[in-house]
Design a protein around this motif. Structure first.
Motif, PDB file in Angstrom:
ATOM      1  N   VAL A  60       0.855  -1.182   0.000  1.00 46.21           N
ATOM      2  CA  VAL A  60       0.000   0.000   0.000  1.00 46.21           C
ATOM      3  C   VAL A  60       0.896   1.238   0.000  1.00 46.21           C
ATOM      4  CG1 VAL A  60      -1.734   1.306   1.283  1.00 46.21           C
ATOM      5  CG2 VAL A  60      -1.864  -1.196   1.186  1.00 46.21           C
ATOM      6  N   VAL A  61       0.637   2.133  -0.947  1.00 52.23           N
ATOM      7  CA  VAL A  61       1.390   3.376  -1.076  1.00 52.23           C
ATOM      8  C   VAL A  61       0.410   4.520  -0.879  1.00 52.23           C
ATOM      9  CG1 VAL A  61       2.854   4.759  -2.591  1.00 52.23           C
ATOM     10  CG2 VAL A  61       2.909   2.258  -2.768  1.00 52.23           C
ATOM     11  N   THR A  62       0.677   5.382   0.083  1.00 50.44           N
ATOM     12  CA  THR A  62      -0.233   6.495   0.351  1.00 50.44           C
ATOM     13  C   THR A  62       0.330   7.794  -0.206  1.00 50.44           C
ATOM     14  OG1 THR A  62       0.750   6.810   2.546  1.00 50.44           O
ATOM     15  CG2 THR A  62      -1.229   5.452   2.417  1.00 50.44           C
ATOM     16  N   ALA A  63      -0.548   8.632  -0.693  1.00 53.74           N
ATOM     17  CA  ALA A  63      -0.206   9.981  -1.150  1.00 53.74           C
ATOM     18  C   ALA A  63      -0.585  10.906  -0.004  1.00 53.74           C
ATOM     19  CB  ALA A  63      -0.977  10.328  -2.416  1.00 53.74           C
ATOM     20  N   VAL A  64       0.419  11.402   0.707  1.00 47.24           N
ATOM     21  CA  VAL A  64       0.161  12.162   1.923  1.00 47.24           C
ATOM     22  C   VAL A  64       0.837  13.526   1.907  1.00 47.24           C
ATOM     23  CG1 VAL A  64      -0.239  10.135   3.369  1.00 47.24           C
ATOM     24  CG2 VAL A  64       2.063  11.045   3.153  1.00 47.24           C
ATOM     25  N   GLU A  65       0.430  14.345   2.842  1.00 45.34           N
ATOM     26  CA  GLU A  65       0.928  15.708   2.971  1.00 45.34           C
ATOM     27  C   GLU A  65       1.271  15.970   4.445  1.00 45.34           C
ATOM     28  OE1 GLU A  65      -0.877  20.212   2.339  1.00 45.34           O
ATOM     29  OE2 GLU A  65      -2.189  18.485   2.272  1.00 45.34           O
ATOM     30  N   PRO A  66       2.467  15.533   4.887  1.00 40.92           N
ATOM     31  CA  PRO A  66       2.855  15.871   6.253  1.00 40.92           C
ATOM     32  C   PRO A  66       2.984  17.385   6.382  1.00 40.92           C
ATOM     33  CG  PRO A  66       4.411  14.324   5.266  1.00 40.92           C
ATOM     34  CD  PRO A  66       3.471  14.758   4.199  1.00 40.92           C
ATOM     35  N   LYS A  67       2.513  17.927   7.492  1.00 34.22           N
ATOM     36  CA  LYS A  67       2.594  19.371   7.664  1.00 34.22           C
ATOM     37  C   LYS A  67       2.850  19.711   9.116  1.00 34.22           C
ATOM     38  CE  LYS A  67      -1.653  20.101   6.002  1.00 34.22           C
ATOM     39  NZ  LYS A  67      -2.855  20.828   5.612  1.00 34.22           N
ATOM     40  N   GLY A  68       3.345  20.906   9.285  1.00 30.73           N
ATOM     41  CA  GLY A  68       3.595  21.412  10.624  1.00 30.73           C
ATOM     42  C   GLY A  68       3.326  22.898  10.642  1.00 30.73           C
ATOM     43  N   GLY A  69       3.060  23.410  11.805  1.00 31.30           N
ATOM     44  CA  GLY A  69       2.792  24.834  11.917  1.00 31.30           C
ATOM     45  C   GLY A  69       3.167  25.357  13.282  1.00 31.30           C
ATOM     46  N   VAL A  70       3.319  26.659  13.351  1.00 31.78           N
ATOM     47  CA  VAL A  70       3.723  27.317  14.574  1.00 31.78           C
ATOM     48  C   VAL A  70       3.379  28.798  14.453  1.00 31.78           C
ATOM     49  CG1 VAL A  70       6.081  27.847  13.810  1.00 31.78           C
ATOM     50  CG2 VAL A  70       5.648  27.417  16.238  1.00 31.78           C
ATOM     51  N   THR A  71       3.448  29.519  15.540  1.00 27.07           N
ATOM     52  CA  THR A  71       3.219  30.968  15.485  1.00 27.07           C
ATOM     53  C   THR A  71       4.553  31.696  15.493  1.00 27.07           C
ATOM     54  OG1 THR A  71       2.940  30.999  17.884  1.00 27.07           O
ATOM     55  CG2 THR A  71       0.933  30.880  16.552  1.00 27.07           C
ATOM     56  N   VAL A  72       4.546  32.900  14.905  1.00 23.55           N
ATOM     57  CA  VAL A  72       5.791  33.660  14.753  1.00 23.55           C
ATOM     58  C   VAL A  72       6.401  34.065  16.091  1.00 23.55           C
ATOM     59  CG1 VAL A  72       5.313  34.499  12.434  1.00 23.55           C
ATOM     60  CG2 VAL A  72       4.518  35.818  14.403  1.00 23.55           C
ATOM     61  N   ASP A  73       5.618  34.100  17.174  1.00 24.13           N
ATOM     62  CA  ASP A  73       6.211  34.424  18.472  1.00 24.13           C
ATOM     63  C   ASP A  73       7.072  33.277  18.999  1.00 24.13           C
ATOM     64  OD1 ASP A  73       3.817  32.942  18.833  1.00 24.13           O
ATOM     65  OD2 ASP A  73       3.675  33.610  20.916  1.00 24.13           O
ATOM     66  N   LYS A  74       6.868  32.063  18.472  1.00 21.67           N
ATOM     67  CA  LYS A  74       7.675  30.906  18.881  1.00 21.67           C
ATOM     68  C   LYS A  74       8.792  30.617  17.886  1.00 21.67           C
ATOM     69  CE  LYS A  74       4.119  28.877  21.646  1.00 21.67           C
ATOM     70  NZ  LYS A  74       2.964  28.046  21.668  1.00 21.67           N
ATOM     71  N   GLU A  75       8.512  30.787  16.595  1.00 20.21           N
ATOM     72  CA  GLU A  75       9.508  30.568  15.540  1.00 20.21           C
ATOM     73  C   GLU A  75       9.248  31.569  14.434  1.00 20.21           C
ATOM     74  OE1 GLU A  75       9.916  26.542  14.048  1.00 20.21           O
ATOM     75  OE2 GLU A  75       9.335  25.757  16.010  1.00 20.21           O
ATOM     76  N   PRO A  76      10.272  32.291  13.999  1.00 17.33           N
ATOM     77  CA  PRO A  76      10.052  33.256  12.926  1.00 17.33           C
ATOM     78  C   PRO A  76       9.755  32.558  11.602  1.00 17.33           C
ATOM     79  CG  PRO A  76      12.387  33.104  13.450  1.00 17.33           C
ATOM     80  CD  PRO A  76      11.650  32.256  14.459  1.00 17.33           C
ATOM     81  N   PHE A  77       9.002  33.245  10.755  1.00 17.95           N
ATOM     82  CA  PHE A  77       8.717  32.730   9.411  1.00 17.95           C
ATOM     83  C   PHE A  77      10.039  32.676   8.647  1.00 17.95           C
ATOM     84  CE2 PHE A  77       7.318  33.263   4.968  1.00 17.95           C
ATOM     85  CZ  PHE A  77       6.433  32.202   4.896  1.00 17.95           C
ATOM     86  N   PRO A  78      10.324  31.588   7.919  1.00 15.97           N
ATOM     87  CA  PRO A  78      11.602  31.452   7.207  1.00 15.97           C
ATOM     88  C   PRO A  78      11.804  32.553   6.161  1.00 15.97           C
ATOM     89  CG  PRO A  78      10.352  29.395   7.132  1.00 15.97           C
ATOM     90  CD  PRO A  78       9.463  30.424   7.729  1.00 15.97           C
ATOM     91  N   GLU A  79      13.002  33.083   6.118  1.00 14.31           N
ATOM     92  CA  GLU A  79      13.337  34.110   5.126  1.00 14.31           C
ATOM     93  C   GLU A  79      13.813  33.488   3.818  1.00 14.31           C
ATOM     94  OE1 GLU A  79      15.907  37.159   6.661  1.00 14.31           O
ATOM     95  OE2 GLU A  79      14.843  37.192   8.577  1.00 14.31           O
ATOM     96  N   THR A  80      14.413  32.318   3.891  1.00 15.86           N
ATOM     97  CA  THR A  80      14.929  31.649   2.703  1.00 15.86           C
ATOM     98  C   THR A  80      13.794  30.895   2.012  1.00 15.86           C
ATOM     99  OG1 THR A  80      17.020  31.338   3.850  1.00 15.86           O
ATOM    100  CG2 THR A  80      16.670  30.041   1.849  1.00 15.86           C
ATOM    101  N   PRO A  81      13.582  31.157   0.723  1.00 13.58           N
ATOM    102  CA  PRO A  81      12.500  30.445   0.028  1.00 13.58           C
ATOM    103  C   PRO A  81      12.808  28.962  -0.126  1.00 13.58           C
ATOM    104  CG  PRO A  81      13.749  31.792  -1.518  1.00 13.58           C
ATOM    105  CD  PRO A  81      14.303  32.070  -0.145  1.00 13.58           C
ATOM    106  N   LEU A  82      11.752  28.164  -0.216  1.00 15.49           N
ATOM    107  CA  LEU A  82      11.907  26.734  -0.469  1.00 15.49           C
ATOM    108  C   LEU A  82      12.246  26.513  -1.937  1.00 15.49           C
ATOM    109  CD1 LEU A  82       8.856  25.405   1.549  1.00 15.49           C
ATOM    110  CD2 LEU A  82      11.268  25.197   2.141  1.00 15.49           C
ATOM    111  N   PRO A  83      12.786  25.336  -2.280  1.00 14.24           N
ATOM    112  CA  PRO A  83      13.051  25.042  -3.692  1.00 14.24           C
ATOM    113  C   PRO A  83      11.770  25.135  -4.523  1.00 14.24           C
ATOM    114  CG  PRO A  83      14.108  23.422  -2.282  1.00 14.24           C
ATOM    115  CD  PRO A  83      13.231  24.264  -1.401  1.00 14.24           C
ATOM    116  N   GLU A  84      11.932  25.384  -5.808  1.00  9.71           N
ATOM    117  CA  GLU A  84      10.796  25.479  -6.728  1.00  9.71           C
ATOM    118  C   GLU A  84      10.051  24.157  -6.789  1.00  9.71           C
ATOM    119  OE1 GLU A  84       9.747  28.195  -8.604  1.00  9.71           O
ATOM    120  OE2 GLU A  84      11.184  29.327  -7.404  1.00  9.71           O
ATOM    121  N   GLY A  85       8.765  24.229  -7.030  1.00 10.65           N
ATOM    122  CA  GLY A  85       7.962  23.037  -7.242  1.00 10.65           C
ATOM    123  C   GLY A  85       6.761  22.998  -6.327  1.00 10.65           C
ATOM    124  N   ALA A  86       5.704  22.358  -6.803  1.00 12.24           N
ATOM    125  CA  ALA A  86       4.449  22.283  -6.055  1.00 12.24           C
ATOM    126  C   ALA A  86       4.480  21.225  -4.958  1.00 12.24           C
ATOM    127  CB  ALA A  86       3.299  22.011  -7.018  1.00 12.24           C
ATOM    128  N   GLY A  87       5.606  20.536  -4.808  1.00 11.33           N
ATOM    129  CA  GLY A  87       5.720  19.557  -3.736  1.00 11.33           C
ATOM    130  C   GLY A  87       5.839  20.209  -2.369  1.00 11.33           C
TER     131      GLY A  87
END
Length: 158
Positions: A35-62
């Motif tokens: 069985v192969v699943t198509a999934v979207e692991p995700k994480g989140g936080v607030t800016v008071d705990k971790e700043p939003f990243p300044e460096t962009p992620l690599p190109e692509g819709a992944g």
């Protein structure tokens, strides 16, 4: 007085050690259902705990990076197949059962075995083939690159 508490561990070590020298058994072709699943692991936080990243992620819709909302919460997600590596033996009859969990549409190809199909959320698609091409073969969702790629590893006959 000699302690005998080491005996069970010693017996296990001898048994395991003997197993290393056993003659390998030639595996016969097997039916493999994975069985192969198509999934979207995700994480989140607030800016008071971790700043939003300044460096962009690599190109692509992944990759999905959501900027902070009005409460300062930001999220990151990555589209992937799970498992990311699939091991089978040459000659095995392989059935891959793909399950769409996250993502509206996944155009999937397994070029080495001439398989191409679309997987949608809430659907199951099965592909069956004989693993007759030893080596590493890609399983790719073209909509979510570069992250949504798995490897089918076909071990050669011994």
């Amino acid at each position: 007085m000699i302690s005998l508490s080491f005996l069970p561990r010693a017996a296990l070590a001898v048994t395991v050690g003997w197993g290393m020298f056993a003659t390998p058994v030639t595996a016969e072709a097997a039916e493999r259902h994975i069985v192969v699943t198509a999934v979207e692991p995700k994480g989140g936080v607030t800016v008071d705990k971790e700043p939003f990243p300044e460096t962009p992620l690599p190109e692509g819709a992944g990759y999905v990076l959501k900027k902070p909302d009005d409460k300062g919460r930001w999220e990151i997600a990555v589209y992937v197949f799970e498992p990311r590596q699939i091991f089978v033996d040459e000659g095995d009859e392989v059935t891959l059962e793909f399950v769409g969990i996250n993502g509206a549409s996944h155009p999937i190809t397994i070029d080495a075995y001439g398989q191409s199909f679309e997987l949608k959320r809430g659907q199951v698609k099965k592909v069956t083939f004989t693993a007759d091409k030893p080596g590493r073969h890609s399983i790719v969702c073209s909509a979510h690159q570069p992250t949504m790629t798995s490897e089918l590893i076909v071990n050669p006959k011994k």
